[in-house]
Scaffold this active site. Structure first.
Site, PDB file in Angstrom:
ATOM      1  N   HIS A   1      51.245  38.185  34.258  1.00 20.32           N
ATOM      2  CA  HIS A   1      50.120  38.460  35.176  1.00 20.32           C
ATOM      3  C   HIS A   1      48.673  38.670  34.319  1.00 20.32           C
ATOM      4  O   HIS A   1      47.839  38.133  34.574  1.00 20.32           O
ATOM      5  CB  HIS A   1      50.387  39.604  35.978  1.00 20.32           C
ATOM      6  CG  HIS A   1      49.559  39.891  36.861  1.00 20.32           C
ATOM      7  ND1 HIS A   1      50.100  40.429  38.193  1.00 20.32           N
ATOM      8  CD2 HIS A   1      48.243  39.647  37.283  1.00 20.32           C
ATOM      9  CE1 HIS A   1      49.031  40.382  39.295  1.00 20.32           C
ATOM     10  NE2 HIS A   1      47.697  39.973  38.500  1.00 20.32           N
TER      11      HIS A   1
ATOM     12  N   TYR B   1      51.277  43.595  43.452  1.00 23.72           N
ATOM     13  CA  TYR B   1      50.733  43.808  44.758  1.00 23.72           C
ATOM     14  C   TYR B   1      51.653  44.626  45.640  1.00 23.72           C
ATOM     15  O   TYR B   1      50.899  45.208  46.850  1.00 23.72           O
ATOM     16  CB  TYR B   1      50.498  42.149  45.369  1.00 23.72           C
ATOM     17  CG  TYR B   1      49.712  41.404  44.662  1.00 23.72           C
ATOM     18  CD1 TYR B   1      48.997  41.954  43.584  1.00 23.72           C
ATOM     19  CD2 TYR B   1      49.560  39.881  44.898  1.00 23.72           C
ATOM     20  CE1 TYR B   1      48.183  40.920  42.873  1.00 23.72           C
ATOM     21  CE2 TYR B   1      48.970  39.094  44.177  1.00 23.72           C
ATOM     22  CZ  TYR B   1      48.107  39.512  43.388  1.00 23.72           C
ATOM     23  OH  TYR B   1      47.420  38.825  42.317  1.00 23.72           O
TER      24      TYR B   1
HETATM   25  N1  LIG Z   1      46.018  36.737  38.385  1.00 27.99           N
HETATM   26  C1  LIG Z   1      45.353  37.712  39.106  1.00 27.99           C
HETATM   27  O1  LIG Z   1      44.929  38.577  37.970  1.00 27.99           O
HETATM   28  C2  LIG Z   1      44.631  37.943  40.276  1.00 27.99           C
HETATM   29  C3  LIG Z   1      43.624  38.779  40.259  1.00 27.99           C
HETATM   30  C4  LIG Z   1      43.110  38.765  41.611  1.00 27.99           C
HETATM   31  C5  LIG Z   1      43.606  38.217  42.696  1.00 27.99           C
HETATM   32  N2  LIG Z   1      44.503  37.208  42.351  1.00 27.99           N
HETATM   33  C6  LIG Z   1      45.057  36.419  43.635  1.00 27.99           C
HETATM   34  O2  LIG Z   1      44.345  35.800  44.128  1.00 27.99           O
HETATM   35  C7  LIG Z   1      44.104  35.893  45.445  1.00 27.99           C
HETATM   36  C8  LIG Z   1      42.645  35.710  45.929  1.00 27.99           C
HETATM   37  O3  LIG Z   1      41.695  36.707  45.179  1.00 27.99           O
HETATM   38  P1  LIG Z   1      41.010  37.889  45.911  1.00 27.99           P
HETATM   39  O4  LIG Z   1      42.043  38.411  47.362  1.00 27.99           O
HETATM   40  O5  LIG Z   1      40.947  38.848  45.087  1.00 27.99           O
HETATM   41  O6  LIG Z   1      39.664  37.360  46.471  1.00 27.99           O
HETATM   42  P2  LIG Z   1      38.927  36.245  47.568  1.00 27.99           P
HETATM   43  O7  LIG Z   1      40.299  35.485  47.755  1.00 27.99           O
HETATM   44  O8  LIG Z   1      38.029  35.605  46.686  1.00 27.99           O
HETATM   45  O9  LIG Z   1      38.277  37.057  48.585  1.00 27.99           O
HETATM   46  C9  LIG Z   1      38.934  37.942  49.630  1.00 27.99           C
HETATM   47  C10 LIG Z   1      37.857  38.652  50.236  1.00 27.99           C
HETATM   48  O10 LIG Z   1      37.271  37.229  51.126  1.00 27.99           O
HETATM   49  C11 LIG Z   1      37.101  37.728  52.572  1.00 27.99           C
HETATM   50  N3  LIG Z   1      37.204  36.274  53.108  1.00 27.99           N
HETATM   51  C12 LIG Z   1      38.300  35.577  53.229  1.00 27.99           C
HETATM   52  N4  LIG Z   1      38.152  34.456  53.986  1.00 27.99           N
HETATM   53  C13 LIG Z   1      37.113  34.551  54.341  1.00 27.99           C
HETATM   54  C14 LIG Z   1      36.068  33.604  54.928  1.00 27.99           C
HETATM   55  N5  LIG Z   1      36.478  32.403  55.630  1.00 27.99           N
HETATM   56  N6  LIG Z   1      34.830  34.110  55.141  1.00 27.99           N
HETATM   57  C15 LIG Z   1      34.166  35.252  54.798  1.00 27.99           C
HETATM   58  N7  LIG Z   1      35.051  36.096  54.143  1.00 27.99           N
HETATM   59  C16 LIG Z   1      36.066  35.569  53.819  1.00 27.99           C
HETATM   60  C17 LIG Z   1      38.264  38.719  52.878  1.00 27.99           C
HETATM   61  O11 LIG Z   1      38.152  39.510  53.671  1.00 27.99           O
HETATM   62  P3  LIG Z   1      38.817  39.558  55.369  1.00 27.99           P
HETATM   63  O12 LIG Z   1      40.201  39.966  54.799  1.00 27.99           O
HETATM   64  O13 LIG Z   1      38.069  40.496  56.151  1.00 27.99           O
HETATM   65  O14 LIG Z   1      39.006  38.054  55.797  1.00 27.99           O
HETATM   66  C18 LIG Z   1      38.630  39.587  51.459  1.00 27.99           C
HETATM   67  O15 LIG Z   1      37.632  40.642  51.703  1.00 27.99           O
HETATM   68  C19 LIG Z   1      44.452  37.408  45.509  1.00 27.99           C
HETATM   69  O16 LIG Z   1      45.043  37.820  47.088  1.00 27.99           O
HETATM   70  C20 LIG Z   1      45.840  37.240  44.714  1.00 27.99           C
HETATM   71  O17 LIG Z   1      46.808  36.509  45.408  1.00 27.99           O
HETATM   72  C21 LIG Z   1      45.096  36.973  41.219  1.00 27.99           C
END
Ligand SMILES: NC(=O)c1ccc[n+]([C@@H]2O[C@H](COP(=O)([O-])OP(=O)(O)OC[C@H]3O[C@@H](n4cnc5c(N)ncnc54)[C@H](OP(=O)(O)O)[C@@H]3O)[C@@H](O)[C@H]2O)c1
Length: 273
Positions: free
Chosen positions: A105, A47
Site C-alpha cells: 500500500h 480500509y
Molecule cells: N493506494 C492508495 O494509497 C489509495 C489512496 C486513496 C484512495 N485509494 C483508492 O481509490 C479509491 C478512490 O479514491 P478516493 O475515494 O480517495 O477519491 P475519489 O474517487 O476521487 O473521490 C471520491 C469522492 O467523489 C465523490 N463522487 C463520486 N462520484 C461522483 C460523481 N459522479 N459526481 C460527483 N462527486 C462524485 C464522492 O462523494 P459521494 O460518496 O457523495 O458520491 C467522494 O466524496 C478509494 O476508494 C480507494 O479504493 C487508494
C-alpha cells in the site's frame, strides 16, 4: 468489460473504490456495482471493510473468477513473516481463497524493500495472490522494486487526476510493462466544480466526473472512483462511453498544477515523492 493486460493480469478498465465505505452500505454498494457492470473492486487492509467487500461479492451471485479484486498490505505489516500473516488475515476477512491483485500500500523506510518485495513474491508463488504490484512508489523505488522482484510486478497504483502531473512515474511503470491504476480519479470531489470539465462535459451531454474518468481511460489508466451513492455508480461507469478528442485531452492536460497531491504518506517525514 475491456481490460488492460499486464504480465498475465487482465484488469478491467474501471474499478469501484471502496475506501471509507463500511457495514451495510459497503455490502449493498459492492453488490449494486457488480450488478451494474463493474467487474473490478478495490479494497485494502487499512480500509477496515474487507469483510464487507467479500460479502458484497458473494451476495452478487457472480462467480469468483468473473470479478477482479485488489487488496493491499498496510505499511506496518511489510516485514517478512508478518507480511504473509497479514495476507492470511485479509483472506480470512474476505472469506476468499485468493485475491487477483495484492499491492504494497505504501513503502516503509523502516523495513528493507528486499524483505517486503520478497514476501510479496512468495505470496504470489503460493497462489494466494494471482498478481502483485505496488502503490505510492516513486521512480527510484519502482526501479529498485523491479530489481528485487523474482515475480513480475503487474500494477502500479498511484494518485492520478486532471490536476496532478504523474508523467514521470507513469512512464517508469510503462517501461516495465505495468498497468497503471488511478486512485482519487475525481480529485476527491474537486472535479464536479471544474469549469473546463463542465464545459467539455456539456458538449457531450456528460458530467464533469465522467469527463475526468474518460480522460484517464483515454490514456489506458484505470480509474477506481468511489461513491457512497447508487446513482453515481452508474454515472461513473458510463464514463466508458465517452471518447474525448485529442484537443479536449490536451485542454485537460493544462489543468495540471503544482501541489495538486491530495493524499499524504501515512508517515510523511520518511519519504520523498
Ligand atoms: N493506494 C492508495 O494509497 C489509495 C489512496 C486513496 C484512495 N485509494 C483508492 O481509490 C479509491 C478512490 O479514491 P478516493 O475515494 O480517495 O477519491 P475519489 O474517487 O476521487 O473521490 C471520491 C469522492 O467523489 C465523490 N463522487 C463520486 N462520484 C461522483 C460523481 N459522479 N459526481 C460527483 N462527486 C462524485 C464522492 O462523494 P459521494 O460518496 O457523495 O458520491 C467522494 O466524496 C478509494 O476508494 C480507494 O479504493 C487508494
Amino acid at each position: 468489460m475491456q481490460v488492460v493486460e499486464s504480465h498475465g493480469a487482465r484488469i478491467p478498465v474501471i474499478g469501484f473504490g471502496t475506501m471509507t465505505l463500511k457495514q451495510e452500505l459497503c455490502i449493498e454498494l459492492v453488490e449494486a456495482a457488480l450488478h451494474l457492470g463493474y467487474r473490478h473492486l478495490d479494497t485494502a487492509q487499512n480500509y477496515g471493510n474487507e469483510r464487507e467487500v467479500g460479502e458484497g461479492l458473494r451476495a452478487s451471485g457472480f462467480k469468483r473468477e468473473e470479478i477482479f479484486l485488489t487488496t493491499k498490505v498496510w505499511f506496518n505489516r511489510l516485514a517478512a513473516g508478518d507480511f504473509e500473516r497479514s495476507v492470511d488475515e485479509s483472506l480470512e476477512r474476505l472469506k476468499l481463497p485468493f485475491v487477483d491483485l495484492l499491492l504494497i500500500h505504501w513503502p516503509n523506510a523502516q523495513i528493507p524493500l528486499a524483505q517486503s518485495i520478497g514476501a510479496l513474491c512468495r505470496v504470489k508463488r503460493s497462489g494466494l495472490a494471482k498478481h502483485i504490484g505496488v502503490a505510492n512508489f516513486n521512480v527510484a523505488m519502482l526501479e529498485e522494486a523491479h530489481k528485487l522482484a523474482s515475480e513480475p510486478l503487474a500494477c502500479l497504483q498511484i494518485e492520478a487526476h486532471p490536476y496532478l502531473d504523474q508523467t514521470k512515474i507513469i512512464a517508469a511503470a510503462r517501461r516495465h510493462g505495468m498497468a497503471v491504476v488511478a486512485y482519487c480519479p475525481l480529485a476527491r470531489g474537486k472535479v464536479p466544480g471544474d469549469e473546463t470539465l463542465q464545459r467539455i462535459g456539456r458538449a457531450h451531454g456528460k458530467t464533469p466526473a465522467q469527463v475526468a474518468l474518460a480522460y484517464l481511460e483515454g490514456q489506458r489508466i484505470i480509474p477506481i472512483p468511489r461513491t457512497s451513492k447508487r446513482e453515481r455508480l452508474a454515472e461513473n461507469l458510463s464514463s466508458l462511453e465517452l471518447s474525448l478528442s485529442a484537443a479536449e485531452m490536451a485542454e485537460i492536460d493544462k489543468l495540471k498544477r503544482p501541489n495538486a497531491r491530495i493524499v499524504s504518506p501515512p508517515q510523511a517525514p520518511q519519504w520523498d515523492s
